[in-house]
Design a protein around this motif. Structure first.
Motif, mmCIF file in Angstrom:
data_model
loop_
_atom_site.group_PDB
_atom_site.id
_atom_site.type_symbol
_atom_site.label_atom_id
_atom_site.label_comp_id
_atom_site.label_asym_id
_atom_site.label_seq_id
_atom_site.Cartn_x
_atom_site.Cartn_y
_atom_site.Cartn_z
ATOM 1 N N VAL A 97 -6.251 1.293 -3.320
ATOM 2 C CA VAL A 97 -7.479 1.738 -3.989
ATOM 3 C C VAL A 97 -7.133 2.512 -5.256
ATOM 4 N N VAL A 130 -1.234 2.297 2.904
ATOM 5 C CA VAL A 130 -1.070 1.302 1.837
ATOM 6 C C VAL A 130 -2.439 0.981 1.237
ATOM 7 N N ALA A 131 -3.448 0.893 2.109
ATOM 8 C CA ALA A 131 -4.797 0.618 1.607
ATOM 9 C C ALA A 131 -5.248 1.723 0.655
ATOM 10 N N PHE A 132 -4.910 2.962 0.993
ATOM 11 C CA PHE A 132 -5.270 4.096 0.141
ATOM 12 C C PHE A 132 -4.609 3.946 -1.234
ATOM 13 N N LEU A 179 0.156 -4.925 -3.952
ATOM 14 C CA LEU A 179 -1.119 -5.526 -3.557
ATOM 15 C C LEU A 179 -2.132 -5.440 -4.698
ATOM 16 N N PRO A 216 -8.830 -1.009 6.408
ATOM 17 C CA PRO A 216 -8.008 -0.104 7.227
ATOM 18 C C PRO A 216 -8.159 1.359 6.824
ATOM 19 N N LEU A 217 -8.451 1.579 5.550
ATOM 20 C CA LEU A 217 -8.568 2.947 5.045
ATOM 21 C C LEU A 217 -9.696 3.711 5.721
ATOM 22 N N TRP A 235 -0.322 1.207 7.516
ATOM 23 C CA TRP A 235 -1.411 0.256 7.252
ATOM 24 C C TRP A 235 -2.544 0.893 6.435
#
Ligand SMILES: Nc1ncnc2c1ncn2[C@@H]1O[C@H](COP(=O)(O)OP(=O)(O)O)[C@@H](O)[C@H]1O
Ligand SMILES: [Mg+2]
Lengths: 283, 294, 378
Positions: free
Chosen positions: B174, B169-171, B91, B112-113, B166
């Protein structure tokens, strides 16, 4: 930059790229969007099973007012604030002190103390659950705000100390020597030199701690029982059980719970990202 | 008195500064964690007197089928969570373009994070709902009926982990975006001049520079997997029939619902041992570069 | 009364011996410059005087008062740092008044002190600015101003000019000397730059490996270094050093042989080396002459390279088996400095000569054996 930047002159490639990213984003956030949509529907519509069609009526105001009027959500919200804000303040104060000492003072055991802070911060919460719960029961704080405030302040101080120590350690040493040579006491150095210089770190830490504490669920259910002290996360799970069929209201409540941290994130995004990466990457 | 203070304040003041934080953290976090190990040698209902039983709790644990279910699920969590860093990196590679509007789009990916795990749990319970969830809608398009994932003993853990992935993955996203922002431009330029492109560039020039970030992404992911509790509690309460419990949840259940605090403490201790090994490795890697320069 | 007395100060960092038995007395109003190579302990010594580092043993007195165990703020010192150490969140005015504010002095006194320092350092226009809005030279002056406002008994400077470019450095050097003349305060100044040392000091302290090598007025040190280290450290280009053997020694005279057949006679030796022992002969580049076969001592050489600096010419010459050690160029060639412009093409054969009285003789431990030379009085 990697990957290679799409040239500014290539407008069509740029447009295609942005479209692609937007499409991925829609997929990425789809679960959340459906909840949002549901939170706009009327009860009749939900009962009739219209979850995916265009809402027949937009009940934004009705649903969100109902959540606050008919459920204990407002109470939970207030509880969360009463728990979160003092915890954040406590963490900022304590970690400024510990971070300052650990970064600027050599003493035997410095490294060990630091390692304990860092290591402790990674421990799974379940490890300390029984003694902490027992402690809170013992000193009569079980099922009060103080139980959660004390625990969160203590636990977040671990991460915050790592963060602050690394931030202060990266400041030029000569500033501190100068303050000492000028006759500033340790307290004056802290107040007049350290605190002004670590403002960005304080901001980052404030938003991170706010998010962590606001979002906590485990300690909320371990240390509280009554609605009078329950924070929103535990409250939301209760609502879900109580309002099984009123999905539109549960959806509205879910969105309400998510709003404070998301709003905080968008307001202080720079600090949040910097904090998260700096905390993880070490100063 | 004043003189004494002035003469000794260079070490007295720092001691006073560090004391509140160190005491609070030491008692509430460190001491409590160690105390758990102590409790695990007792039979205790949480209220009455504690009864020394030695290793009995552990012996029981070794014969408890539920314990192995939890252990197996923790392994599933750990294994599936390993997808988070590569997905986050993918991503990040997709999003790392400086184009008007990208800043906002990127932040939307981070959302989401910051959601509470309860929120994520509720949202995904919805997604998985076999009658009106997102999943049933998609199955409906193909004329099929969606499986009731959360009531299926074999699939439930995977379903819960996917929900938990979810925010994870956002973490990682970043972290990797930050890593990509810190790439050494000269090295990238040199790579381009040397004719590296695409995957060769990624493999030989970019990834080596992302080592530290990858290490951190991996570490937070492992810790996240071992800590998993909230999603299980919110989405399944360990069910159906205890098939989705993890160590953390089983421990909570045994203590709070079955009043077997000693037994719960033994489970916590096992979790602690697994975690401690990992934390030790992490701390060593984290603190080593400094020791070399000191 | 002595302004600063350092008595037998030792400093250990764990196993590392950073300061070795340092003793020094600084008189009121002196400008002491401490020089030495990087890592020799200059900053450490300065910080122990300031109180930023504790001493392992020994005693420190300022104005007769034992300050060994006092906090820096109570010692009557002010310090100027290499990076200036200005507080980025404070204006120039606030930076300069910081020490007095911390001491809770009345506002009027602080304002007066800041105004005076600003006037001395021509910073009146900058008082409301933040450090990042200032040039390097201005920042440096603010750092000095911060020291002045406290009216300290002793000013301590740690390489304050090393972050400035060459032109500014010269300007600030002059300004600091002027400031010293105006305030008349005791100043202790640390640098690794020998030009700063030679130009500013009333006395130079040469440090090496945590030890004081020599203390004295700049020209005394330059003319009469007590050992090979000081001889080599002061002076640019560096002194030429040549290995030699003592061929005969008699009373306080000796003859040494450098290379194959350059014989040099030394009289009035402070100490006479044993015949046959290894010694080092030193001679400063400006005391070598070219094309003067009549000089007392001479040897043939070939030009390697010539540098024309305008005011002077530096010739690097290869004298075959007669090679130097530890020169700036890193090779065994001789460095010759000529006071005007003279062309020497590479590979030109030349004769290099010098007066016997210009040469130095060091024993195998580096101690100076040759007679004390007269110092030009200034
Ligand atoms: N805090 C310290 N711990 C250990 N060694 C130190 C410390 N500070 C300085 N040193 C060592 O002491 C020696 C002298 O350092 P310093 O006084 O800074 O040298 P300089 O003459 O370049 O100013 C150096 O070798 C340095 O590595
Ligand atoms: Mg130094």
């Amino acid at each position: 930059m990697y990957p290679r930047p799409i040239p500014e002159t290539n407008r069509s490639a740029r447009a295609a790229y942005v479209t692609l990213v937007t499409a991925v984003l829609v997929l990425w956030l789809l679960p959340l969007v459906t909840v949002m949509l549901t939170s706009l529907r009327s009860f009749e519509e939900v009962m009739a099973g219209n979850y995916w069609g265009w809402p027949k009526s937009f009940n934004l105001v009705e649903n969100y007012t109902a959540v606050f009027k008919q459920t204990a959500l407002a109470r939970y919200f207030a509880n969360s604030l009463i728990i979160t804000l003092p915890s954040v303040l406590g963490v900022l104060i304590l970690s400024t002190l510990t971070g300052y000492v650990l970064s600027r003072h050599r003493f035997p055991g410095n490294r060990l103390v630091f390692a304990l802070f860092v290591g402790g911060n990674f421990l799974p919460a379940q490890i300390m659950m029984i003694p902490v719960r027992d402690l809170m029961v013992g000193i009569g704080l079980y099922d009060t705000f103080f139980a959660l405030i004390i625990f969160h302040t203590a636990f977040q101080t671990g991460f915050a100390t790592l963060f602050m120590r690394n931030f202060i350690a990266a400041l030029p040493d000569e500033l501190f020597q100068a303050a000492r040579a000028e006759g500033a006491s340790p307290w004056q150095t802290l107040w007049h030199v350290v605190v002004p210089l670590i403002r960005p770190a304080l901001a980052a830490l404030a938003i991170l701690t706010f998010t962590f504490v606001w979002n906590d669920y485990f300690w909320a259910i371990v240390l509280t029982q009554s609605d009078a002290v329950k924070p929103v996360t535990a409250g939301l799970n209760n609502l879900r059980g109580e309002w099984v069929s009123a999905w539109n209201l549960v959806a509205a409540a879910t969105i309400m719970v998510a709003i404070p941290p998301v709003a905080m994130f968008f307001l202080m995004q720079r600090h949040f990202i910097a904090g998260l990466t700096m905390g993880a990457v070490k100063g | 008195m004043m003189r004494l203070w002035r003469r000794h304040r260079h070490w007295l003041a720092p001691t006073l500064f560090i004391l509140p934080g160190a005491l609070l953290f030491g008692i509430v976090i460190i001491l409590a964690s160690v105390q758990t190990i102590w409790v695990s040698f007792f039979d205790w209902d949480g209220v009455g007197p504690m009864q020394w039983v030695g290793l009995a709790n552990y012996e029981q644990l070794a014969e408890d089928p539920q314990f192995y279910v939890s252990l197996k699920n923790n392994v599933i969590w750990l294994g599936m969570f390993m997808l988070a860093p590569p997905l986050g990196l993918a991503l990040a590679l997709l999003l790392n373009q400086a184009i008007a509007g990208m800043k906002f789009l990127k932040s939307m990916f981070f959302v989401p994070l910051v959601l509470a795990s309860v929120t994520v749990g509720v949202v995904f319970t919805w997604v998985y709902d076999p009658t009106f969830g997102l999943l049933s809608l998609i199955y409906g398009w193909f004329g099929a009926t969606a499986p009731a994932l959360l009531s299926d003993e074999h699939l439930v853990s995977f379903a819960v982990v996917i929900a938990a992935l979810w925010p994870q993955v956002a973490f990682c996203l970043v972290l990797f975006l930050a890593g990509l922002n810190n790439l050494n431009e000269d090295l990238i330029g040199a790579g381009r001049v040397d004719g590296a492109r695409g995957s060769a560039m990624l493999l030989h020039v970019v990834l080596p520079q992302l080592r530290e970030v990858s290490f951190i992404a991996l570490a937070v992911t492992v810790i996240g997997a071992l800590r998993s509790f909230d999603m299980v509690a919110v989405m399944t309460s360990g069910g159906p029939f205890g098939s989705s419990t993890v160590l953390a949840y089983q421990m909570y259940e045994q203590s709070i619902f079955s009043y077997r605090f000693g037994y719960g403490a033994a489970i916590a201790t096992v979790l602690f041992a697994i975690m401690a090994a990992f934390i030790a490795w992490y701390l060593r890697t984290l603190l080593r570069p400094e020791q070399e320069t000191a | 009364m002595a302004s600063v007395e350092i008595q037998n100060v030792e400093k250990h960092y764990g196993g590392f011996h950073a300061l070795k038995d340092i003793s020094l007395t600084v008189d009121e109003g002196e400008f002491i410059v401490m020089v030495g190579p990087s890592g020799c302990g200059k900053s450490t010594l300065l910080k122990t005087i300031a109180g930023l580092e504790t001493v392992t043993s020994g005693q420190l007195k300022i104005k007769g008062r034992d300050v060994t165990h006092l906090e820096p703020g109570d010692r009557g010192i002010a310090m100027v740092f290499q990076s200036y150490a200005l507080y980025p969140h404070m204006t120039v005015e606030e930076n300069m008044g910081f020490g007095l504010r911390m001491a809770k002095r009345p506002k009027a006194e602080i304002d007066a002190a800041v105004a005076r320092a600003a006037q001395i350092l021509r910073l009146e226009e900058q008082l409301r600015k933040y450090p990042k809005q200032l040039s390097g030279g201005q920042r440096q002056r603010v750092a000095i101003g911060r020291a002045i406002t406290r009216s300290p008994d002793v000013f301590l400077f740690d390489e304050p000019l090393s972050n400035l470019d060459a032109a500014l450095r010269t300007q600030m050097r002059v300004e600091l000397s002027t400031l010293h003349a105006r305030l008349g305060s005791t100043m202790i100044y640390v640098t690794h730059d020998q030009v700063e040392a030679m130009t500013m000091a009333s006395r130079i302290v040469v440090l090496n490996g945590g030890r004081i090598e020599q203390v004295g007025a700049p020209l005394d040190l330059y003319t009469n270094p007590v050992n090979l280290f000081v001889a080599g450290f002061l002076g640019a280009p560096r002194m030429n050093f040549v290995a030699a053997k003592v061929s005969s020694a008699n009373g306080n005279s000796a003859t040494v042989v450098c290379g194959d057949n350059l014989k040099i006679d030394f009289d009035d030796l402070v100490e006479t080396p044993a015949a046959g022992s290894s010694v080092t002969v030193g001679i400063r580049p400006e005391r070598l002459r070219i094309g003067d076969p009549d000089a007392g001592n001479s040897f043939p050489a070939r030009v390697n390279l010539t540098e024309y600096l305008g005011r002077e010419t530096i010739v690097y010459a290869d004298a075959g088996s007669l090679s130097t050690s530890g020169s700036d160029s890193g090779t065994g060639v001789f460095t010759i400095q000529i006071g005007d412009i003279q062309p020497f093409a590479p590979d030109t054969a030349i004769t290099v000569g010098f007066d016997a009285g210009a040469a130095y003789l060091f024993d195998s431990n580096g101690k100076t054996l040759s007679a004390t030379k007269p110092v030009t009085k200034i």
